[in-house]
Scaffold this motif. Structure first.
Motif, PDB file in Angstrom:
ATOM      1  N   ARG A  41      72.871  67.508  34.402  1.00  0.00           N
ATOM      2  CA  ARG A  41      72.901  67.217  35.258  1.00  0.00           C
ATOM      3  C   ARG A  41      71.664  68.379  35.991  1.00  0.00           C
ATOM      4  O   ARG A  41      71.713  68.302  37.030  1.00  0.00           O
ATOM      5  N   GLY A  42      71.658  69.226  35.653  1.00  0.00           N
ATOM      6  CA  GLY A  42      70.928  70.660  35.747  1.00  0.00           C
ATOM      7  C   GLY A  42      72.182  71.639  37.042  1.00  0.00           C
ATOM      8  O   GLY A  42      71.092  72.559  37.742  1.00  0.00           O
ATOM      9  N   LEU A  73      75.391  78.935  37.134  1.00  0.00           N
ATOM     10  CA  LEU A  73      75.060  77.941  38.723  1.00  0.00           C
ATOM     11  C   LEU A  73      73.568  77.613  38.554  1.00  0.00           C
ATOM     12  O   LEU A  73      72.931  78.771  38.867  1.00  0.00           O
ATOM     13  N   THR A  74      73.205  76.107  38.500  1.00  0.00           N
ATOM     14  CA  THR A  74      71.324  76.725  38.992  1.00  0.00           C
ATOM     15  C   THR A  74      71.261  76.334  40.649  1.00  0.00           C
ATOM     16  O   THR A  74      72.249  76.360  41.421  1.00  0.00           O
ATOM     17  N   TYR A  87      74.762  63.679  44.214  1.00  0.00           N
ATOM     18  CA  TYR A  87      75.337  64.965  43.969  1.00  0.00           C
ATOM     19  C   TYR A  87      76.384  63.651  43.621  1.00  0.00           C
ATOM     20  O   TYR A  87      77.846  63.880  43.538  1.00  0.00           O
ATOM     21  N   ASP A  88      76.149  61.974  43.208  1.00  0.00           N
ATOM     22  CA  ASP A  88      76.676  61.408  43.044  1.00  0.00           C
ATOM     23  C   ASP A  88      77.674  61.424  41.751  1.00  0.00           C
ATOM     24  O   ASP A  88      78.205  61.031  41.132  1.00  0.00           O
ATOM     25  N   ASP A  89      77.092  62.668  40.981  1.00  0.00           N
ATOM     26  CA  ASP A  89      77.131  62.946  39.127  1.00  0.00           C
ATOM     27  C   ASP A  89      78.885  63.272  38.966  1.00  0.00           C
ATOM     28  O   ASP A  89      78.688  64.742  38.251  1.00  0.00           O
ATOM     29  N   ASP A 114      78.390  71.044  29.003  1.00  0.00           N
ATOM     30  CA  ASP A 114      76.978  70.318  28.387  1.00  0.00           C
ATOM     31  C   ASP A 114      76.939  69.369  29.658  1.00  0.00           C
ATOM     32  O   ASP A 114      75.595  68.931  29.869  1.00  0.00           O
ATOM     33  N   TYR A 115      77.886  68.330  29.569  1.00  0.00           N
ATOM     34  CA  TYR A 115      77.831  67.603  31.203  1.00  0.00           C
ATOM     35  C   TYR A 115      76.936  67.824  32.178  1.00  0.00           C
ATOM     36  O   TYR A 115      75.222  67.790  32.947  1.00  0.00           O
TER      37      TYR A 115
END
Length: 155
Positions: A78-79, A97-98, A33-35, A73-74
């Motif tokens: 990133r899913g 949330l996915t 989860y680095d993004d 959007d961001y």
């Protein structure tokens, strides 16, 4: 770093919060989860469990609608979130949330649970509960008698 004793608690709370968030994000990066950035975690708090509109997210984070839209959007690219039709407003969307977003929340909850257990080992479970109670009382008092309904990151 030393602070004047008459206002030491405020900077200590801020330093503690920042240290926890920084360590949490280092840990989350090791799990893939680095993004995710600190502000995204605050957004996830509003999106769980039922989702929110972009306007509701902007209000919760105390940011502009444009900033909320850019964040959505961001996170969508990133899913972490998805936009779905809003049953109450056919023109609008609900951001939810996915599974990846929920996975991020579950890992965060596990990390923070372990951290608080470590703290309780240091100061004892009774003092830990007293700390929670005291902080809740002080924050409620500072917010005019209620816990805040906005959760805006300060960095």
């Amino acid at each position: 770093m030393e602070f004047a004793p008459n206002y030491e608690l405020t900077p200590l709370l801020m330093l503690g919060s920042r240290a926890v968030i920084d360590d949490l994000h280092r840990h989350m990066a090791t799990l893939g989860y680095d993004d995710v950035r600190p502000a995204h975690g605050f957004a996830f708090q509003r999106l769980a469990p039922y989702g929110a509109t972009g306007n509701e997210l902007a209000e919760f984070l105390d940011i502009t609608k444009q900033a909320a839209s850019e964040m959505i959007d961001y996170l969508e690219k990133r899913g972490y979130v998805t936009r779905q039709p809003n049953p109450a407003d056919k023109r609008g969307k609900i951001v939810t949330l996915t599974e990846r977003g929920w996975g991020c929340i579950r890992e965060t909850e596990a990390y923070l649970t372990r951290l608080e257990a470590q703290w309780a080992e240091i100061i004892g479970p009774q003092r830990m509960q007293e700390l929670r109670t005291d902080l809740r009382q002080l924050i409620t008092m500072a917010n005019g008698g209620t816990l805040p309904h906005k959760f805006r990151p300060v960095w």
